[in-house]
Design a protein around this motif. Structure first.
Motif, PDB file in Angstrom:
ATOM      1  N   UNK A 139      -3.449  -5.635  -7.788  1.00 17.54           N
ATOM      2  CA  UNK A 139      -3.121  -4.212  -7.884  1.00 17.54           C
ATOM      3  C   UNK A 139      -3.243  -3.683  -9.321  1.00 17.54           C
ATOM      4  N   UNK A 140      -3.618  -4.580 -10.245  1.00 14.60           N
ATOM      5  CA  UNK A 140      -3.760  -4.236 -11.664  1.00 14.60           C
ATOM      6  C   UNK A 140      -2.457  -3.664 -12.233  1.00 14.60           C
ATOM      7  N   UNK A 141      -1.350  -4.304 -11.847  1.00 14.85           N
ATOM      8  CA  UNK A 141      -0.046  -3.909 -12.389  1.00 14.85           C
ATOM      9  C   UNK A 141       0.605  -5.088 -13.127  1.00 14.85           C
ATOM     10  N   UNK A 142      -0.224  -6.040 -13.542  1.00 17.61           N
ATOM     11  CA  UNK A 142       0.243  -7.228 -14.282  1.00 17.61           C
ATOM     12  C   UNK A 142       0.270  -6.900 -15.773  1.00 17.61           C
ATOM     13  N   UNK A 143       1.030  -5.866 -16.135  1.00 19.13           N
ATOM     14  CA  UNK A 143       0.987  -5.302 -17.479  1.00 19.13           C
ATOM     15  C   UNK A 143       1.483  -6.247 -18.566  1.00 19.13           C
ATOM     16  N   UNK A 144       2.287  -7.240 -18.210  1.00 17.66           N
ATOM     17  CA  UNK A 144       2.931  -8.094 -19.221  1.00 17.66           C
ATOM     18  C   UNK A 144       2.370  -9.523 -19.220  1.00 17.66           C
ATOM     19  N   UNK A 196       3.403   1.195  -5.329  1.00 16.69           N
ATOM     20  CA  UNK A 196       2.217   1.288  -6.176  1.00 16.69           C
ATOM     21  C   UNK A 196       0.954   0.915  -5.405  1.00 16.69           C
ATOM     22  N   UNK A 197       1.060  -0.076  -4.516  1.00 21.14           N
ATOM     23  CA  UNK A 197      -0.092  -0.460  -3.707  1.00 21.14           C
ATOM     24  C   UNK A 197      -0.515   0.638  -2.747  1.00 21.14           C
ATOM     25  N   UNK A 198       0.451   1.229  -2.064  1.00 19.21           N
ATOM     26  CA  UNK A 198       0.153   2.331  -1.136  1.00 19.21           C
ATOM     27  C   UNK A 198      -0.399   3.536  -1.888  1.00 19.21           C
ATOM     28  N   UNK A 199       0.192   3.812  -3.029  1.00 20.61           N
ATOM     29  CA  UNK A 199      -0.262   4.932  -3.858  1.00 20.61           C
ATOM     30  C   UNK A 199      -1.734   4.752  -4.252  1.00 20.61           C
ATOM     31  N   UNK A 200      -2.105   3.521  -4.607  1.00 20.64           N
ATOM     32  CA  UNK A 200      -3.488   3.259  -5.028  1.00 20.64           C
ATOM     33  C   UNK A 200      -4.482   3.407  -3.886  1.00 20.64           C
ATOM     34  N   UNK A 201      -3.974   3.361  -2.639  1.00 18.22           N
ATOM     35  CA  UNK A 201      -4.854   3.498  -1.464  1.00 18.22           C
ATOM     36  C   UNK A 201      -4.829   4.916  -0.895  1.00 18.22           C
ATOM     37  N   UNK A 202      -4.194   5.847  -1.616  1.00 19.71           N
ATOM     38  CA  UNK A 202      -4.259   7.235  -1.203  1.00 19.71           C
ATOM     39  C   UNK A 202      -3.146   7.712  -0.291  1.00 19.71           C
ATOM     40  N   UNK A 237       5.587  -7.786   0.103  1.00 20.21           N
ATOM     41  CA  UNK A 237       4.961  -6.489  -0.190  1.00 20.21           C
ATOM     42  C   UNK A 237       3.465  -6.543   0.078  1.00 20.21           C
ATOM     43  N   UNK A 238       2.810  -7.630  -0.310  1.00 26.90           N
ATOM     44  CA  UNK A 238       1.365  -7.758  -0.090  1.00 26.90           C
ATOM     45  C   UNK A 238       1.045  -7.841   1.393  1.00 26.90           C
ATOM     46  N   UNK A 239       1.861  -8.586   2.142  1.00 25.76           N
ATOM     47  CA  UNK A 239       1.642  -8.733   3.580  1.00 25.76           C
ATOM     48  C   UNK A 239       1.835  -7.399   4.303  1.00 25.76           C
ATOM     49  N   UNK A 240       2.907  -6.694   3.953  1.00 23.20           N
ATOM     50  CA  UNK A 240       3.164  -5.388   4.575  1.00 23.20           C
ATOM     51  C   UNK A 240       2.070  -4.387   4.207  1.00 23.20           C
TER      52      UNK A 240
END
Length: 427
Positions: A60-65, A18-24, A315-318
């Motif tokens: 990443x604005x994926x804290x949906x819950x 999701x992080x990579x996706x958000x960066x294109x 995941x954040x570090x990578x």
């Protein structure tokens, strides 16, 4: 646009995708299960995540819950005494709240989001041969599936892996109907109950598929009285065993569990694995390289509750390392540097602390745990170490450091000199 393949749809794989996706980036995600299969399957972990790990999801604005899940504001430690009472019992306050969201809820939701945002999802249990084929068409292959054939590509790092056998037998049950702890009924907290020589019971609030619940999680010393869940397939039998052991070893927790029932048919889990650190780079038969992620390369025992936290931080570090690398090739040197950055900031401190907690605690650690019952700053610092395990290096491992720290806290608190050493009731 760079093409990246992520294998594995857990905390680290999905967060990275999701992080990579958000960066294109053009991201393909391989999962061995669909979102619906995850959602209706068996529980996968206890996943209590502390503030800094949760922040990566917020970023990443994926804290949906976040608004639905219980806000865990404390972490308590109890040590069982030989008379079935408690030699130690205290509650440390967390600076930022922790949360546990059942991975069936989170991973299914994230998987749906990845697809809705245009990601390519392949439902397939990947083999080494599959990756050998795919590696030729992707700029980078990340392996975030911690079980199965793929793990065999990453050799054990013996220098960083002191154990070659499981150190605990694990048994998890998600329940509704647990009452509050009478000492702090208003505070949502993780409770760590230590039974010397036997094992540990962790109790934590969670959000599951049917709403708020609690997790009862036994960690038993192999071969000991808690090591009785192997072969138990019936969820009702699993819960009955869990409660029977609570009544025997932690009656203060059992007292609030007399009316519990399982949240659903998939609410139990049992197993064991040896803690291990692996070499981060996997070599494919055709010469390609893949990079291991999170518990593929650093798998600690859950006694310190770091699995999902480490996965989120990895995941954040990578993600940061990938973004900074631009359009340069993801070669072996980059892979090594990327893992090393994660290892030295997160993996190593977590591994050191977890391995220390698996052993018989030395006297100075018993003194620290006991002193926390008399000195609130010690309780708070220990509790917040779950969010930042690197802090333990300053006072936890060395007896002189521990003594100096307790003397300093006792002095600033105006406690009588001897308050720290009198804490060894934990013994």
């Amino acid at each position: 646009m760079r093409k990246i393949l992520v294998v594995g749809a857990g905390q680290s794989g999905l967060q990275l995708a999701l992080g990579l996706q958000s960066k294109g980036y053009e991201v393909t995600l391989m999962s061995n299960r669909t979102a619906d299969e995850i959602r209706t399957g068996r529980v996968m972990s206890t996943q209590c995540m502390f503030d800094s790990a949760l922040q990566h999801e917020r970023d990443l604005q994926i804290n949906f819950w976040e608004q639905q899940a219980p806000k865990i504001e404390g972490l308590g430690v109890s040590v069982a005494a030989p008379d079935a009472g408690r030699a130690v019992d205290w509650l440390g306050r967390l600076k930022g709240y922790a949360q546990s969201v059942d991975q069936r809820v989170k991973m299914a939701g994230w998987l749906d989001t990845f697809v809705q945002r245009g990601g390519q999802l392949v439902i397939h249990g990947a083999s080494v041969a599959d990756l050998d084929f795919f590696s030729r068409t992707y700029d980078l292959v990340l392996v975030a599936a911690g079980k199965g054939e793929l793990v065999s590509m990453f050799g054990r790092d013996a220098a960083r892996s002191p154990y070659d056998a499981p150190q605990r037998a694990l048994a998890v049950a998600y329940v509704h109907g647990l009452g509050p702890r009478p000492e702090h009924p208003e505070t949502e907290a993780v409770r760590c109950n230590l039974v010397p020589g036997v094992g540990e019971l962790f109790v934590m609030p969670t959000l599951t598929t049917s709403g708020r619940a609690d997790i009862l999680f036994w960690e038993g010393v192999p071969g000991g009285p808690l090591d009785v869940f192997k072969g138990v397939k019936d969820p009702a039998e699993h819960l009955a065993l869990t409660l029977e052991l609570m009544e025997t070893f932690v009656p203060w927790e059992y007292a609030r569990a007399t009316k519990v029932e399982l949240t659903d048919a998939g609410a139990t889990l049992a197993g064991r694995y040896a803690p291990v650190v692996r070499n981060p780079i996997g070599r494919l038969p055709g010469g390609g390289l893949v990079l291991g992620v999170a518990d593929v390369v650093v798998a600690n025992d859950p006694i310190t509750g770091q699995g999902s936290n480490s996965a989120a931080k990895c995941a954040a570090s990578y993600l940061s390392s990938i973004l900074m690398h631009g359009d340069k090739p993801f070669d072996e040197a980059w892979m090594k540097a990327t893992f090393d950055k994660y290892w030295f900031t997160t993996g190593k401190p977590v591994t050191q602390w977890t391995n220390a907690m698996l052993g018989v605690p030395p006297e100075h650690v018993l003194n620290l745990i006991g002193a926390a019952g008399q000195l609130q700053p010690v309780a708070n610092r220990f509790a917040n170490g779950f969010d930042n395990p690197a802090d333990f290096d300053a006072y936890f491992y060395d007896p002189e450091d521990a003594a100096d720290y307790l003397a300093e806290v006792a002095s600033s608190a105006g406690a009588p000199s001897g308050a720290s050493s009198g804490a060894s009731s934990a013994e």
